[in-house]
Motif scaffolding. Structure first.
Motif, PDB file in Angstrom:
ATOM      1  N   LEU A 136       0.817  -1.211   0.000  1.00 55.31           N
ATOM      2  CA  LEU A 136       0.000   0.000   0.000  1.00 55.31           C
ATOM      3  C   LEU A 136       0.848   1.258   0.000  1.00 55.31           C
ATOM      4  O   LEU A 136       0.352   2.335  -0.321  1.00 55.31           O
ATOM      5  N   ASN A 137       2.127   1.164   0.364  1.00 53.94           N
ATOM      6  CA  ASN A 137       2.972   2.349   0.456  1.00 53.94           C
ATOM      7  C   ASN A 137       3.654   2.692  -0.860  1.00 53.94           C
ATOM      8  O   ASN A 137       4.510   3.568  -0.894  1.00 53.94           O
ATOM      9  N   VAL A 178      11.121  14.630   1.906  1.00 55.65           N
ATOM     10  CA  VAL A 178      10.044  13.702   2.247  1.00 55.65           C
ATOM     11  C   VAL A 178       9.941  13.597   3.759  1.00 55.65           C
ATOM     12  O   VAL A 178      10.923  13.242   4.429  1.00 55.65           O
ATOM     13  N   ARG A 179       8.787  13.918   4.299  1.00 54.52           N
ATOM     14  CA  ARG A 179       8.502  13.826   5.731  1.00 54.52           C
ATOM     15  C   ARG A 179       9.548  14.557   6.573  1.00 54.52           C
ATOM     16  O   ARG A 179       9.975  14.074   7.616  1.00 54.52           O
ATOM     17  N   GLY A 180       9.956  15.721   6.094  1.00 48.24           N
ATOM     18  CA  GLY A 180      10.883  16.541   6.856  1.00 48.24           C
ATOM     19  C   GLY A 180      12.321  16.102   6.790  1.00 48.24           C
ATOM     20  O   GLY A 180      13.176  16.648   7.505  1.00 48.24           O
ATOM     21  N   GLY A 181      12.662  15.119   5.946  1.00 52.19           N
ATOM     22  CA  GLY A 181      14.029  14.641   5.842  1.00 52.19           C
ATOM     23  C   GLY A 181      14.899  15.552   5.001  1.00 52.19           C
ATOM     24  O   GLY A 181      14.452  16.574   4.457  1.00 52.19           O
ATOM     25  N   ASN A 182      16.159  15.169   4.893  1.00 58.01           N
ATOM     26  CA  ASN A 182      17.116  15.952   4.117  1.00 58.01           C
ATOM     27  C   ASN A 182      16.906  15.707   2.627  1.00 58.01           C
ATOM     28  O   ASN A 182      16.384  14.671   2.213  1.00 58.01           O
ATOM     29  N   SER A 223       7.733   5.694  -3.352  1.00 58.44           N
ATOM     30  CA  SER A 223       7.327   5.305  -2.007  1.00 58.44           C
ATOM     31  C   SER A 223       7.911   6.286  -1.012  1.00 58.44           C
ATOM     32  O   SER A 223       9.120   6.552  -1.020  1.00 58.44           O
ATOM     33  N   ALA A 224       7.043   6.815  -0.168  1.00 60.43           N
ATOM     34  CA  ALA A 224       7.469   7.775   0.849  1.00 60.43           C
ATOM     35  C   ALA A 224       7.685   7.105   2.197  1.00 60.43           C
ATOM     36  O   ALA A 224       7.478   7.707   3.248  1.00 60.43           O
ATOM     37  N   SER A 237      12.846   8.103   1.191  1.00 60.07           N
ATOM     38  CA  SER A 237      11.948   7.677   0.124  1.00 60.07           C
ATOM     39  C   SER A 237      12.754   6.976  -0.957  1.00 60.07           C
ATOM     40  O   SER A 237      13.985   6.992  -0.949  1.00 60.07           O
ATOM     41  N   VAL A 238      12.027   6.372  -1.895  1.00 59.90           N
ATOM     42  CA  VAL A 238      12.661   5.721  -3.027  1.00 59.90           C
ATOM     43  C   VAL A 238      11.864   6.065  -4.284  1.00 59.90           C
ATOM     44  O   VAL A 238      10.639   6.000  -4.298  1.00 59.90           O
TER      45      VAL A 238
END
Length: 281
Positions: A136-137, A178-182, A223-224, A237-238
């Motif tokens: 699902l991701n 992605v989600r606050g990452g670098n 995909s996050a 992410s990828v």
């Protein structure tokens, strides 16, 4: 005698005559019947429960059908007209039907055991095509959307920025978080080959064109988080990109005030050699 007494007397006489006549007729009908009994079994010799027994016969020129079912041990017993040919059909779901033509004598008990053989069923070929990812991701993105999405660069990253959990502070840049990452914590794969971050333009200077050429892409998977272990587990992410494998000759040209692109693809006659070329400005 009074009228009421005469009426009662006549009813008594009629009843006295009718009841013996009915008894004699029923007894005569019973004398014209025979009994068929036996057991219905399968290939393994075990009795078949609720197997169907159908008897087709003709009485006074009118066709009649008698239907019965076997007991738990496969046994059955039924009455059929005597001195006349009858057709008995034994059937059960998943077994081959069997029929028998017999004539039973009056008051005869005729034993008829039947063994039904399993009917083999050959199923036609079933082809199952998977259209949705079980994970699902993972999100599938149509690469054709890169050409129509309203953006300055028209890069694939413009599609990625529209996904949940993805953000960017610069519309002109192809970098995304992605989600606050670098910005450097996003994996990129092209035809199962990982594109390491040192090979890309340094963060903050990757403006304008993206590393990925949207004219050559056949599928985009993003995909996050929660992606498969084959991609690793230390990144935010990828982005999995697959370039096309051409089968026929094709080309495209795009021109705008901000730049242009051109791509050319084709394959040899035996399909063993293919080429895919793109030029962007």
């Amino acid at each position: 005698m009074r009228p009421s007494s005469v009426y009662i007397f006549l009813r008594f006489v009629a009843l006295f005559i009718f009841v013996p006549a009915t008894f004699v007729q029923s007894f005569a009908q019973g004398k014209n019947e025979g009994i068929i009994y036996g057991q219905i079994t399968g290939d393994d010799g075990k009795g078949l429960y609720q197997a169907k027994i159908q008897v087709n016969d003709t009485v006074n020129g009118k066709p009649q059908v008698l239907i019965a079912v076997s007991k738990k041990d496969g046994s059955y017993e039924l009455r059929v007209p005597a001195e006349s040919p009858v057709t008995i059909t034994f059937s059960m779901l998943g077994y081959i039907h069997q029929s028998a033509h017999i004539i039973v004598k009056t008051s005869e008990r005729h034993n008829l055991n039947v063994r039904l053989q399993i009917q083999p069923t050959q199923l036609s070929t079933v082809v199952i095509n998977e259209r949705l990812d079980r994970t699902l991701n993972v999100t599938h993105i149509d690469p054709k959307s890169a050409a129509v999405i309203p953006s300055v660069s028209g890069n694939v990253e413009a599609l990625i920025k529209s996904q949940p959990g993805v953000s960017s502070n610069n519309e002109l840049s192809s970098q995304y978080s992605v989600r606050g990452g670098n910005y450097d914590e996003n994996l990129v794969y092209v035809n199962d080959i990982e594109i390491f971050r040192p090979f890309l333009v340094r963060a903050g200077q990757q403006e304008g064109l993206s590393f990925l050429n949207s004219d050559l892409i056949s599928s985009i998977t993003f995909s996050a988080g929660g992606f498969e272990a084959k991609y690793g587990d230390k990144m935010s992410s990828v982005l999995d990109i697959r370039y096309r494998q051409p089968t026929t000759f094709s080309s495209s040209v795009m021109l705008s005030l901000l730049g242009g692109s051109f791509h050319l693809e084709g394959a040899s006659r035996n399909k063993k050699f293919t080429w895919l070329t793109g030029i962007r400005q």
